[in-house]
Write a protein that holds these residues in place. Structure first.
Motif, PDB file in Angstrom:
ATOM      1  N   UNK A   1      -7.146 -27.261  -7.698  1.00 48.45           N
ATOM      2  CA  UNK A   1      -7.006 -27.311  -9.148  1.00 48.45           C
ATOM      3  C   UNK A   1      -6.108 -28.481  -9.520  1.00 48.45           C
ATOM      4  N   UNK A   2      -6.410 -29.123 -10.619  1.00 51.06           N
ATOM      5  CA  UNK A   2      -5.573 -30.208 -11.104  1.00 51.06           C
ATOM      6  C   UNK A   2      -5.354 -30.007 -12.607  1.00 51.06           C
ATOM      7  N   UNK A   3      -4.141 -30.249 -13.144  1.00 55.63           N
ATOM      8  CA  UNK A   3      -2.953 -30.604 -12.362  1.00 55.63           C
ATOM      9  C   UNK A   3      -2.362 -29.399 -11.632  1.00 55.63           C
ATOM     10  N   UNK A   4      -1.400 -29.657 -10.777  1.00 59.85           N
ATOM     11  CA  UNK A   4      -0.769 -28.577 -10.034  1.00 59.85           C
ATOM     12  C   UNK A   4       0.062 -27.692 -10.967  1.00 59.85           C
ATOM     13  N   UNK A   5       0.102 -26.423 -10.602  1.00 62.08           N
ATOM     14  CA  UNK A   5       0.927 -25.462 -11.322  1.00 62.08           C
ATOM     15  C   UNK A   5       2.327 -25.488 -10.719  1.00 62.08           C
ATOM     16  N   UNK A   6       3.340 -25.881 -11.491  1.00 65.84           N
ATOM     17  CA  UNK A   6       4.690 -25.973 -10.926  1.00 65.84           C
ATOM     18  C   UNK A   6       5.268 -24.621 -10.528  1.00 65.84           C
ATOM     19  N   UNK A   7       4.647 -23.527 -10.978  1.00 66.84           N
ATOM     20  CA  UNK A   7       5.130 -22.195 -10.631  1.00 66.84           C
ATOM     21  C   UNK A   7       4.599 -21.712  -9.291  1.00 66.84           C
ATOM     22  N   UNK A   8       3.640 -22.443  -8.719  1.00 69.13           N
ATOM     23  CA  UNK A   8       3.033 -22.035  -7.455  1.00 69.13           C
ATOM     24  C   UNK A   8       3.559 -22.894  -6.311  1.00 69.13           C
ATOM     25  N   UNK A   9       3.607 -22.340  -5.104  1.00 67.02           N
ATOM     26  CA  UNK A   9       3.945 -23.168  -3.941  1.00 67.02           C
ATOM     27  C   UNK A   9       2.815 -24.150  -3.654  1.00 67.02           C
ATOM     28  N   UNK A  10       3.157 -25.272  -3.053  1.00 72.49           N
ATOM     29  CA  UNK A  10       2.165 -26.281  -2.675  1.00 72.49           C
ATOM     30  C   UNK A  10       2.003 -26.282  -1.163  1.00 72.49           C
ATOM     31  N   UNK A  11       0.760 -26.285  -0.707  1.00 75.46           N
ATOM     32  CA  UNK A  11       0.446 -26.192   0.716  1.00 75.46           C
ATOM     33  C   UNK A  11      -0.479 -27.339   1.106  1.00 75.46           C
ATOM     34  N   UNK A  12      -0.035 -28.128   2.082  1.00 72.72           N
ATOM     35  CA  UNK A  12      -0.821 -29.246   2.596  1.00 72.72           C
ATOM     36  C   UNK A  12      -1.441 -28.850   3.930  1.00 72.72           C
ATOM     37  N   UNK A  13      -2.766 -28.938   4.027  1.00 75.94           N
ATOM     38  CA  UNK A  13      -3.498 -28.612   5.246  1.00 75.94           C
ATOM     39  C   UNK A  13      -3.789 -29.887   6.044  1.00 75.94           C
ATOM     40  N   UNK A  14      -3.629 -29.793   7.381  1.00 74.19           N
ATOM     41  CA  UNK A  14      -3.870 -30.936   8.269  1.00 74.19           C
ATOM     42  C   UNK A  14      -4.876 -30.497   9.333  1.00 74.19           C
TER      43      UNK A  14
ATOM     44  N   UNK B   1     -10.733 -22.318  -0.975  1.00 72.32           N
ATOM     45  CA  UNK B   1     -11.391 -21.366  -1.869  1.00 72.32           C
ATOM     46  C   UNK B   1     -10.618 -20.046  -1.957  1.00 72.32           C
ATOM     47  N   UNK B   2     -10.058 -19.612  -0.847  1.00 70.56           N
ATOM     48  CA  UNK B   2      -9.421 -18.302  -0.818  1.00 70.56           C
ATOM     49  C   UNK B   2      -8.003 -18.266  -1.331  1.00 70.56           C
ATOM     50  N   UNK B   3      -7.325 -19.408  -1.320  1.00 70.81           N
ATOM     51  CA  UNK B   3      -5.897 -19.417  -1.649  1.00 70.81           C
ATOM     52  C   UNK B   3      -5.569 -20.119  -2.959  1.00 70.81           C
ATOM     53  N   UNK B   4      -6.523 -20.832  -3.532  1.00 69.24           N
ATOM     54  CA  UNK B   4      -6.193 -21.714  -4.643  1.00 69.24           C
ATOM     55  C   UNK B   4      -5.741 -20.975  -5.899  1.00 69.24           C
ATOM     56  N   UNK B   5      -6.028 -19.662  -6.015  1.00 67.39           N
ATOM     57  CA  UNK B   5      -5.574 -18.924  -7.192  1.00 67.39           C
ATOM     58  C   UNK B   5      -4.066 -18.703  -7.189  1.00 67.39           C
ATOM     59  N   UNK B   6      -3.464 -18.737  -6.010  1.00 69.74           N
ATOM     60  CA  UNK B   6      -2.029 -18.481  -5.919  1.00 69.74           C
ATOM     61  C   UNK B   6      -1.239 -19.639  -5.324  1.00 69.74           C
ATOM     62  N   UNK B   7      -1.938 -20.674  -4.847  1.00 69.42           N
ATOM     63  CA  UNK B   7      -1.290 -21.786  -4.146  1.00 69.42           C
ATOM     64  C   UNK B   7      -1.908 -23.103  -4.600  1.00 69.42           C
ATOM     65  N   UNK B   8      -1.069 -24.125  -4.785  1.00 72.46           N
ATOM     66  CA  UNK B   8      -1.579 -25.485  -4.970  1.00 72.46           C
ATOM     67  C   UNK B   8      -1.997 -26.022  -3.606  1.00 72.46           C
ATOM     68  N   UNK B   9      -3.291 -26.245  -3.403  1.00 71.37           N
ATOM     69  CA  UNK B   9      -3.811 -26.597  -2.083  1.00 71.37           C
ATOM     70  C   UNK B   9      -4.213 -28.065  -1.998  1.00 71.37           C
ATOM     71  N   UNK B  10      -3.794 -28.701  -0.921  1.00 74.57           N
ATOM     72  CA  UNK B  10      -4.218 -30.057  -0.574  1.00 74.57           C
ATOM     73  C   UNK B  10      -4.701 -30.046   0.863  1.00 74.57           C
ATOM     74  N   UNK B  11      -5.789 -30.756   1.155  1.00 70.73           N
ATOM     75  CA  UNK B  11      -6.257 -30.897   2.531  1.00 70.73           C
ATOM     76  C   UNK B  11      -6.469 -32.374   2.800  1.00 70.73           C
ATOM     77  N   UNK B  12      -5.597 -32.949   3.584  1.00 61.38           N
ATOM     78  CA  UNK B  12      -5.631 -34.386   3.817  1.00 61.38           C
ATOM     79  C   UNK B  12      -6.663 -34.727   4.895  1.00 61.38           C
ATOM     80  N   UNK B  13      -7.246 -35.909   4.785  1.00 67.35           N
ATOM     81  CA  UNK B  13      -8.076 -36.469   5.845  1.00 67.35           C
ATOM     82  C   UNK B  13      -7.321 -37.636   6.467  1.00 67.35           C
ATOM     83  N   UNK B  14      -7.118 -37.590   7.767  1.00 65.95           N
ATOM     84  CA  UNK B  14      -6.348 -38.613   8.462  1.00 65.95           C
ATOM     85  C   UNK B  14      -7.129 -39.923   8.584  1.00 65.95           C
TER      86      UNK B  14
END
Length: 265
Positions: A15-28, A43-56
């Motif tokens: 989701x954008x922008x990030x919700x400042x009330x939620x924790x942010x989680x970066x996936x590697x 898909x499963x966590x985005x309702x409660x967590x700001x999710x990012x998944x980086x590509x190296x």
């Protein structure tokens, strides 16, 4: 799921922008993969967590060559976080990605709210036959790797769409990923980690067996170990519900702890 590209980093944002009330989680992601591996977590966590998944680097969406060491991969994550200016994120990595998380936490635990290590270890050794197989027939290697990476309880067709989307087709990048894993050894630095850590293992993981996670638990102070039953090395895809539940519970526990910790005078 919205896709955002920003050279030299590519990431997928729930989701954008990030919700400042939620924790942010970066996936590697792990070796030979890209950020799309984490689709079921996004898909499963985005309702409660700001999710990012980086590509190296080294993948088709990146303009940079693949990294040759885990330390170099970790430096890219650090630069990425500097660029997007997110304070105190949680970081989560599987296999090679778990090695990157361990490196980031040993280098500077205070920068992160916590770390999640999935099916990884303090030292990763790669069978020499893997390098030969990748060089000779990369497609055959990827098919064999999938067979070895999932539990006998996991129907292959349930993970195939995500693996097909997330797997990369550059043998040179796959080789660099596995060489980075083969050189990785952080066993004597685990005591430096002070951030909260969740360690997820999988009962049927042949590549990073449960004993790897137990070693991490024994050497990272205050860490939590959970074993995902009837799952293999690719447990986030094989068993997304228990994996997502464990992640969500960990983030919630850390947030509650932060709220109850006394403010320094």
């Amino acid at each position: 799921m919205q896709t955002i590209q920003k050279t030299p980093f590519v990431w997928f944002q729930g989701n954008a922008p990030f919700d400042p009330e939620k924790p942010t989680l970066l996936f590697i992601h792990g070796a030979g993969l890209d950020g799309r591996f984490w689709q079921r977590q996004m898909e499963g966590l985005t309702s409660s967590v700001n999710c990012l998944a980086i590509t190296l680097p080294g993948r088709k969406t990146s303009q940079l060559p693949a990294c040759t060491t885990v330390a170099e991969q970790a430096s890219h994550i650090t630069a990425f976080l500097d660029e997007i200016k997110i304070e105190k994120p949680f970081i989560c990595g599987i296999s090679m990605g778990g090695a990157i998380v361990l490196t980031l936490l040993t280098d500077n635990s205070t920068r992160f709210s916590g770390g999640i290590i999935i099916n990884s270890g303090a030292r990763l050794r790669v069978n020499p036959m893997i390098f030969e197989m990748v060089e000779k027939d990369c497609n055959h290697f990827k098919n064999l790797q999938t067979q070895l990476s999932i539990s006998p309880s996991t129907p292959a067709d349930t993970v195939k769409p995500i693996l097909d989307a997330a797997s990369i087709d550059r043998p040179e990048t796959i080789l660099k990923d596995f060489r980075a894993c083969d050189d990785f050894d952080i066993m004597d630095r685990l005591h430096q980690i002070t951030a909260p850590v969740l360690i997820l293992t999988a009962s049927d993981d042949q590549l990073s067996p449960v004993k790897y996670g137990q070693y991490l638990k024994d050497h990272i102070s205050g860490s939590t170990l959970i074993c995902i039953d009837r799952a293999g090395h690719l447990s986030p895809v094989e068993a997304p519900q228990p994996v997502n539940r464990a992640i969500a519970d960990f983030l919630s526990s850390c947030s509650k702890q932060n709220r109850t910790d006394p403010t320094p005078e």
